[in-house]
Every structure is written in structure tokens, then in C-alpha cells.
Design an enzyme around this catalytic site. Sequence first.
Site, PDB file in Angstrom:
ATOM      1  N   LYS A  66       6.562   4.776  -1.763  1.00 29.27           N
ATOM      2  CA  LYS A  66       7.443   5.476  -0.823  1.00 29.27           C
ATOM      3  C   LYS A  66       8.968   5.169  -1.509  1.00 29.27           C
ATOM      4  CE  LYS A  66       4.825   6.682   3.004  1.00 29.27           C
ATOM      5  NZ  LYS A  66       4.502   6.589   4.455  1.00 29.27           N
ATOM      6  N   HIS A 116       0.821  -1.233  -0.018  1.00 32.09           N
ATOM      7  CA  HIS A 116      -0.202   0.101   0.155  1.00 32.09           C
ATOM      8  C   HIS A 116       0.830   1.249   0.109  1.00 32.09           C
ATOM      9  CE1 HIS A 116       0.648  -0.026   4.445  1.00 32.09           C
ATOM     10  NE2 HIS A 116       0.421   1.269   4.480  1.00 32.09           N
ATOM     11  N   ASP A 117       2.147   1.308   0.662  1.00 35.04           N
ATOM     12  CA  ASP A 117       2.789   2.539   0.843  1.00 35.04           C
ATOM     13  C   ASP A 117       3.983   2.124  -0.369  1.00 35.04           C
ATOM     14  OD1 ASP A 117       1.793   4.129   2.357  1.00 35.04           O
ATOM     15  OD2 ASP A 117       2.668   3.541   4.077  1.00 35.04           O
ATOM     16  N   ASP A 166      -3.973   1.684   8.593  1.00 35.42           N
ATOM     17  CA  ASP A 166      -2.878   2.350   8.335  1.00 35.42           C
ATOM     18  C   ASP A 166      -2.470   3.322   9.411  1.00 35.42           C
ATOM     19  OD1 ASP A 166      -0.577   3.737   7.349  1.00 35.42           O
ATOM     20  OD2 ASP A 166      -1.890   4.669   5.613  1.00 35.42           O
ATOM     21  N   HIS A 175       3.228   9.807  -2.665  1.00 36.79           N
ATOM     22  CA  HIS A 175       3.553   8.171  -2.688  1.00 36.79           C
ATOM     23  C   HIS A 175       2.216   7.484  -3.167  1.00 36.79           C
ATOM     24  CE1 HIS A 175       1.548   8.160   1.333  1.00 36.79           C
ATOM     25  NE2 HIS A 175       1.273   6.831   1.010  1.00 36.79           N
ATOM     26  N   HIS A 226      -5.729   4.695  -1.152  1.00 42.89           N
ATOM     27  CA  HIS A 226      -5.663   4.526   0.317  1.00 42.89           C
ATOM     28  C   HIS A 226      -5.423   5.834   1.323  1.00 42.89           C
ATOM     29  CE1 HIS A 226      -1.212   4.622  -0.059  1.00 42.89           C
ATOM     30  NE2 HIS A 226      -1.114   4.677   1.560  1.00 42.89           N
ATOM     31  N   HIS A 227      -5.533   6.969   0.867  1.00 41.30           N
ATOM     32  CA  HIS A 227      -5.587   8.227   1.726  1.00 41.30           C
ATOM     33  C   HIS A 227      -6.570   9.024   1.516  1.00 41.30           C
ATOM     34  CE1 HIS A 227      -1.847   8.090   3.911  1.00 41.30           C
ATOM     35  NE2 HIS A 227      -1.236   7.354   2.760  1.00 41.30           N
TER      36      HIS A 227
END
Length: 194
Positions: free
Chosen positions: A56, A52-53, A134, A81, A106-107
Site C-alpha cells: 500500500k 502484509h499490506d 486480516d 497492493h 494473502h488475498h
Amino acid sequence: MNKHIQELVCSLFKHCRSTLGHSLRVADELDKFSSYIDIKPSAEIYYMGAVHDIGKLKISSSLLNKTGKLTISEKHELNMHAIYGKQILQEKKVFSEEFMNIILYHHENQDGSGYYGLKGQEIPLFSRMLRIIDSYDAMLYGRAYQSPINEEQIKLEIEALKTTIFDAELVCSFLHYIEAKKQRMLVEKLQLSR
Ligand SMILES: [Fe+2]
């Protein structure tokens, strides 16, 4: 897909171990929480958490590990990201559009104040689940720029942000899930001490 996930996880291990640790904990929690709310288990659910990240990877480790207050341009760079994640997955040419959009969104926040302005049910289900897990993990373990807080405080924070940031129905299930997990661990501890 598994081979590609392994490659991405290895790259994250080399680039930023704390992000990898966070991602694997989120993957485990997403997997278990999904089962708790009766979503059919699949390897893909774990993979969503694990990468998911992944965006980055395109952000310098000095920024990822910065402990002081972030400047506006650093925050903007960090927010990138989500789109970087989708770009990295696109390069692999094996992930579905649906999978990549879960990572891209996801944010997103329930009230539309997230990175791309999606609201409520417009946000994919797994993105809404990731948004809660998260944040839960970030509060529990802390971040380079943020100290950890205890579980009782976290529950209050999550509860306070339902409807604005998090999906209220999912928050309700997640808080029950956390409580059930705590009770189960307590029973296991008692059985071990006998
Ligand atoms: Fe993220």
C-alpha cells in the site's frame, strides 16, 4: 531483517497510519494465533503480519483513505497492493521467496476466486492465516469505506465464508482462539476488580 522491517514500518507510518495500525494488530494476532495452534514462535511470523499490506506504500493515501464507494479501477488499483508488496520486499534483497510469497498470496481464497486464483492447500499456510486475521481486524475496526461490526456478527461472517474464502480447519481453530482470548480477558478483568 529487523532493520528492514523497521524501515518499512516507518515508511508506512508516514504514508498511512490507519494501515500501519491495522498491520501491527494483525502482526500481534498472527503471532498469538500461531502459538495457539502450536506453530513454533519466531520473529518472522510477527514480521509477516507487520508488512502484509506493505504494498500500500505504492498506492496514494487519498485512495487508501477514500470514504466513498470505490470505482472498479480504484478497486483494481487497491488489489495491486499484494504484488507491490512482493516488489518492495524484493528490492530489500533480504527476504526469502517463501516470505515474499506469503505476502503476495494473502488475498487468495479457498475456492480460487482470489487475486491470483490459487486454491486450497496451494495457498501458503501463513497466507491462509492472514486471510482470516486480516478480515477479522477489518471487520472489528472498520475501514475508511466500511463501518465496524461487533464480534458476534464477525464470527457469523467468518463461519459463513469458510470453505469458499477461508480455510475451514483454520476458521474452526481461529474461532476457538477468539473465544479463549475473550474468556481469558474476562478472568483478568474479574481478578483486577477484586
Ligand atoms: Fe491486504
